[in-house]
Scaffold this motif. Structure first.
Motif, PDB file in Angstrom:
ATOM      1  N   LYS A 245       0.810  -1.214   0.000  1.00  0.00           N
ATOM      2  CA  LYS A 245       0.000   0.000   0.000  1.00  0.00           C
ATOM      3  C   LYS A 245       0.849   1.272   0.000  1.00  0.00           C
TER       4      LYS A 245
ATOM      5  N   SER B  29      -3.603  -0.672  -3.799  1.00  0.00           N
ATOM      6  CA  SER B  29      -4.717   0.041  -3.167  1.00  0.00           C
ATOM      7  C   SER B  29      -5.087  -0.537  -1.811  1.00  0.00           C
ATOM      8  N   ASP B  30      -4.676  -1.781  -1.549  1.00  0.00           N
ATOM      9  CA  ASP B  30      -5.183  -2.440  -0.347  1.00  0.00           C
ATOM     10  C   ASP B  30      -4.338  -3.667  -0.034  1.00  0.00           C
TER      11      ASP B  30
ATOM     12  N   TYR C 264      -8.975  -8.389  -5.557  1.00  0.00           N
ATOM     13  CA  TYR C 264      -8.911  -8.400  -4.090  1.00  0.00           C
ATOM     14  C   TYR C 264     -10.133  -9.086  -3.478  1.00  0.00           C
TER      15      TYR C 264
ATOM     16  N   ASN D 288     -11.945  -7.796  -1.235  1.00  0.00           N
ATOM     17  CA  ASN D 288     -13.007  -6.807  -0.993  1.00  0.00           C
ATOM     18  C   ASN D 288     -13.634  -6.293  -2.280  1.00  0.00           C
TER      19      ASN D 288
ATOM     20  N   ASN E 205     -11.971  -4.807  -4.862  1.00  0.00           N
ATOM     21  CA  ASN E 205     -11.101  -3.888  -5.585  1.00  0.00           C
ATOM     22  C   ASN E 205     -10.364  -4.620  -6.706  1.00  0.00           C
TER      23      ASN E 205
ATOM     24  N   SER F 185     -12.575   0.516  -8.606  1.00  0.00           N
ATOM     25  CA  SER F 185     -13.232   0.197  -7.337  1.00  0.00           C
ATOM     26  C   SER F 185     -14.742   0.025  -7.482  1.00  0.00           C
TER      27      SER F 185
END
Length: 258
Positions: free
Chosen positions: A79, A84-85, A104, A106, A108, A121
């Motif tokens: 990050k 991004s994550d 990802y 989540n 993303n 996103s």
């Protein structure tokens, strides 16, 4: 039964190579300028790998490793310097577009293009209720098909916009899709409801009615599907074990590498 040399069996060798490289990388130090930050995160668990010309990428729970074959060196991303994550689930390199896609847990989606990271996103920010994990990515020409915990997302790799979302569960409901494969005439989706098939030329693949289960296979969760040299492979998971099936001449057989 004819035994086929499956690419699935080569994964162990690649992972072992990365573990050796991580041992070397852990002994190397990198200078860092005053005022800059660097994460010191564990990199001993590899969750996904993908190969590009001269490079091999490996995702860990905390970041991304880039192995340069020519210089036998490893560069780390997290990050602080591009991602991004945390929580990359899958990597996929597109040779035709020369980009690396990172999905990802989540929802993303990071993209590495010409040394620059950027993030899509839309899935993470959508109003979909429940898990939005991107489980796998299939690249075909200028499109990417994202296997997600709710269905399949189609991404344009030239404009980097989402073209469509396919909810292929009963009555158009959400369905965990773990993997997707494409043959010249059909899409195959490995889902929690088994292996589903749809005609590649169907007028509207967002319509669940075009997706039919393969009833020749045990009706359990299909976790992976792969087309290699005109042979279709899928992994069927039961509460007792995983079984890999392969299909040639319209007949499924159990893969027995031993």
């Amino acid at each position: 039964m004819r035994i086929i040399n499956s690419p699935i069996l080569n994964i162990k060798a690649i992972i072992l190579m990365f573990l050796n490289l991580l041992g070397v990388a852990s002994m190397q130090s990198q200078d860092i300028a005053i005022g800059q930050w660097r994460h010191h995160l564990p990199s001993h668990t590899i969750v996904s790998i993908s190969e590009a010309p001269g490079l091999i990428y490996a995702a860990t729970p905390y970041g991304l490793l880039e192995y340069n074959k020519e210089y036998n060196s490893i560069r780390k991303y997290d990050k602080v310097n591009g991602l991004s994550d945390f929580g990359i689930k899958v990597l996929r390199y597109s040779e035709e577009n020369d980009i690396l896609l990172m999905g990802y847990q989540n929802g993303n989606l990071d993209i590495l293009k010409e040394g620059v990271f950027f993030t899509i996103s839309d899935i993470r920010q959508s109003n979909i209720i429940g898990s939005k994990s991107i489980n796998n990515i299939l690249v075909d020409q200028n499109k990417a098909y994202l296997s997600c915990d709710f269905g399949i997302v189609v991404l344009d790799l030239e404009l980097f916009v989402i073209l469509d979302t396919w909810f292929i569960g009963p009555e158009g409901s959400m369905l965990n899709v773990y993997d997707i494969a494409l043959s010249p005439d059909a899409f195959y989706a490995a889902t929690e409801a088994g292996l589903l098939r749809a005609d590649a030329n169907a007028p509207n693949l967002a319509d669940f009615q075009y997706w039919k289960p393969d009833k020749e296979l045990p009706q359990y969760s299909a976790t992976q599907v792969l087309l290699h040299e005109d042979v279709l492979y899928t992994n069927i998971r039961t509460s007792q074990a995983d079984t890999v099936f392969y299909k040639t001449h319209d007949k499924w057989e159990i893969l027995n590498p031993f």
